[in-house]
Design a protein around this motif. Structure first.
Motif, PDB file in Angstrom:
ATOM      1  N   ALA A  73       2.614  21.578   6.674  1.00  0.00           N
ATOM      2  CA  ALA A  73       3.505  21.474   7.826  1.00  0.00           C
ATOM      3  C   ALA A  73       3.855  20.020   8.122  1.00  0.00           C
ATOM      4  N   TRP A  74       2.877  19.144   7.994  1.00  0.00           N
ATOM      5  CA  TRP A  74       3.100  17.719   8.285  1.00  0.00           C
ATOM      6  C   TRP A  74       4.097  17.085   7.320  1.00  0.00           C
ATOM      7  N   THR A  75       4.021  17.475   6.049  1.00  0.00           N
ATOM      8  CA  THR A  75       4.875  16.862   5.036  1.00  0.00           C
ATOM      9  C   THR A  75       6.191  17.613   4.846  1.00  0.00           C
ATOM     10  N   ASN A  76       6.146  18.937   4.729  1.00  0.00           N
ATOM     11  CA  ASN A  76       7.350  19.705   4.399  1.00  0.00           C
ATOM     12  C   ASN A  76       8.350  19.746   5.559  1.00  0.00           C
ATOM     13  N   LEU A  77       7.858  19.783   6.785  1.00  0.00           N
ATOM     14  CA  LEU A  77       8.749  19.878   7.941  1.00  0.00           C
ATOM     15  C   LEU A  77       9.101  18.511   8.525  1.00  0.00           C
ATOM     16  N   ASN A  78       8.648  17.443   7.875  1.00  0.00           N
ATOM     17  CA  ASN A  78       8.947  16.078   8.330  1.00  0.00           C
ATOM     18  C   ASN A  78       8.539  15.884   9.792  1.00  0.00           C
ATOM     19  N   LEU A  79       7.331  16.326  10.103  1.00  0.00           N
ATOM     20  CA  LEU A  79       6.863  16.242  11.487  1.00  0.00           C
ATOM     21  C   LEU A  79       6.740  14.821  12.032  1.00  0.00           C
ATOM     22  N   PRO A  80       6.362  13.812  11.223  1.00  0.00           N
ATOM     23  CA  PRO A  80       6.307  12.455  11.805  1.00  0.00           C
ATOM     24  C   PRO A  80       7.639  12.012  12.408  1.00  0.00           C
ATOM     25  N   LYS A  81       8.745  12.289  11.709  1.00  0.00           N
ATOM     26  CA  LYS A  81      10.063  11.919  12.233  1.00  0.00           C
ATOM     27  C   LYS A  81      10.403  12.718  13.484  1.00  0.00           C
ATOM     28  N   GLN A 236      20.281  16.239  11.602  1.00  0.00           N
ATOM     29  CA  GLN A 236      18.888  16.410  11.196  1.00  0.00           C
ATOM     30  C   GLN A 236      18.043  15.188  11.552  1.00  0.00           C
ATOM     31  N   GLU A 237      18.658  14.025  11.640  1.00  0.00           N
ATOM     32  CA  GLU A 237      17.914  12.801  11.931  1.00  0.00           C
ATOM     33  C   GLU A 237      17.574  12.648  13.402  1.00  0.00           C
ATOM     34  N   THR A 238      18.240  13.394  14.275  1.00  0.00           N
ATOM     35  CA  THR A 238      18.028  13.210  15.721  1.00  0.00           C
ATOM     36  C   THR A 238      17.350  14.407  16.374  1.00  0.00           C
ATOM     37  N   ARG A 239      16.886  15.363  15.610  1.00  0.00           N
ATOM     38  CA  ARG A 239      16.298  16.566  16.189  1.00  0.00           C
ATOM     39  C   ARG A 239      14.975  16.273  16.880  1.00  0.00           C
ATOM     40  N   THR A 240      14.673  17.096  17.876  1.00  0.00           N
ATOM     41  CA  THR A 240      13.350  17.069  18.490  1.00  0.00           C
ATOM     42  C   THR A 240      12.406  17.965  17.696  1.00  0.00           C
ATOM     43  N   VAL A 241      11.144  17.950  18.063  1.00  0.00           N
ATOM     44  CA  VAL A 241      10.158  18.688  17.276  1.00  0.00           C
ATOM     45  C   VAL A 241      10.366  20.194  17.389  1.00  0.00           C
ATOM     46  N   SER A 261       3.604  24.376  14.792  1.00  0.00           N
ATOM     47  CA  SER A 261       3.619  24.598  16.242  1.00  0.00           C
ATOM     48  C   SER A 261       2.339  24.090  16.890  1.00  0.00           C
ATOM     49  N   VAL A 262       1.211  24.250  16.201  1.00  0.00           N
ATOM     50  CA  VAL A 262      -0.057  23.743  16.725  1.00  0.00           C
ATOM     51  C   VAL A 262      -0.018  22.221  16.817  1.00  0.00           C
ATOM     52  N   ILE A 263       0.475  21.582  15.770  1.00  0.00           N
ATOM     53  CA  ILE A 263       0.566  20.119  15.776  1.00  0.00           C
ATOM     54  C   ILE A 263       1.491  19.645  16.889  1.00  0.00           C
ATOM     55  N   ALA A 264       2.605  20.345  17.091  1.00  0.00           N
ATOM     56  CA  ALA A 264       3.553  19.950  18.130  1.00  0.00           C
ATOM     57  C   ALA A 264       2.977  20.132  19.525  1.00  0.00           C
TER      58      ALA A 264
END
Length: 290
Positions: A73-81, A236-241, A261-264
């Motif tokens: 989830a952290w890598t595939n969904l680009n969660l850091p961004k 895609q660059e400005t989306r929220t989590v 969702s847990v990470i968010a």
């Protein structure tokens, strides 16, 4: 001693005491399960495989916990961004609300402009309007800002500006300022302090609890909002989590989406656990006088 439906003497007897604590424990347990149940399902569901997550009836515990779901989830969904965008929008909302809502509440409470009560009543009346009704006029304003005729799509101001005029936060701040004695204001004016200096040097240091509450409300409002960022942040660059997880959900395994969702949800839970005492004290401060 306040009077209740059951007298104090009946509660002290053996049977009355047993029934009271049994009913109390049952109600507390039921409400705990109602509130904790979805969180427990989300956390454990993120550790299950896709087949186990879709299993009916659902399993109470994951048979073979898969912690790699969080990594995916952290890598595939680009969660850091996505998390960075959301934190950036939340920080801006906090700054704008603290500056403008505090100024409005201070003016209504201490400066007392002409028709101040009418203005306050009109603002509070907006709380009766469903949020969905305001979506269309707000969106039309954002895509073509009046006078300037510019579009705010994919701009953080599209999220910040609608959050500035928050009637509930202005009312909270005004009620707190109302509880501050007028003698303090009079002493400051006699010493030559301007209204702005009085606000900055005297009222704001005394208002830290309620300012903390307003800040937390602003953060959680941005963090949990979905429909408005979906409309005004199409890139895609400005989306929220929340919007980012929704956008990736179609082609992503369900257990990975649940892990995202847990990470968010973790940052908001941490904020509440750290500042829960400030939240309660800020909400109750100024509610009673004397």
């Amino acid at each position: 001693m306040s009077r209740t439906l059951i007298s104090h003497a009946q509660l002290q007897r053996g049977r009355g005491r047993f029934l009271y604590w049994a009913l109390f424990g049952l109600i507390v347990t039921a409400f705990t399960l109602i509130f904790i149940g979805p969180l427990y399902w989300m956390v454990t569901g993120a550790l299950k495989s896709g087949q186990e997550l879709a299993q009916t009836p659902p399993t109470l515990f994951p048979h073979d916990p898969e912690f790699t779901n969080y990594v995916d989830a952290w890598t595939n969904l680009n969660l850091p961004k996505l998390l960075f965008n959301t934190i950036y929008y939340a920080a801006g909302a906090v700054v704008f609300q603290l500056i403008l809502d505090t100024a409005a509440a201070y003016a209504l409470s201490k400066l007392r402009p002409v028709f101040g009560n009418v203005i306050l009543g009109a603002m509070l009346a907006t709380l009766m309007i469903p949020a969905m009704v305001l979506i269309v006029p707000q969106y039309q304003t954002v895509i073509s800002l009046p006078v300037l005729d510019v579009s705010l799509l994919d701009s953080p101001f599209a999220i910040w500006l609608p959050m500035v005029a928050n009637a509930f936060n202005i009312f909270l701040l005004k009620r707190f300022f109302d509880s501050i004695p007028e003698e303090i204001m009079s002493a400051a004016f006699m010493d030559g302090a301007s209204p702005l200096r009085t606000l900055w040097s005297i009222l704001l240091p005394m208002s830290r609890p309620i300012l903390g509450v307003v800040s937390i409300f602003a953060v959680t409002a941005v963090w949990k909002d979905f429909l408005w960022p979906l409309l005004v942040m199409p890139s895609q660059e400005t989306r929220t989590v929340s919007v980012g997880i929704y956008a990736f959900a179609a082609g992503t395994p369900q257990n990975v989406v649940v892990a995202a969702s847990v990470i968010a949800a973790v940052p908001t839970v941490i904020i509440f656990l750290i500042f829960q005492r400030n939240i309660m004290s800020g909400l109750t401060t100024g509610s009673l006088k004397g």
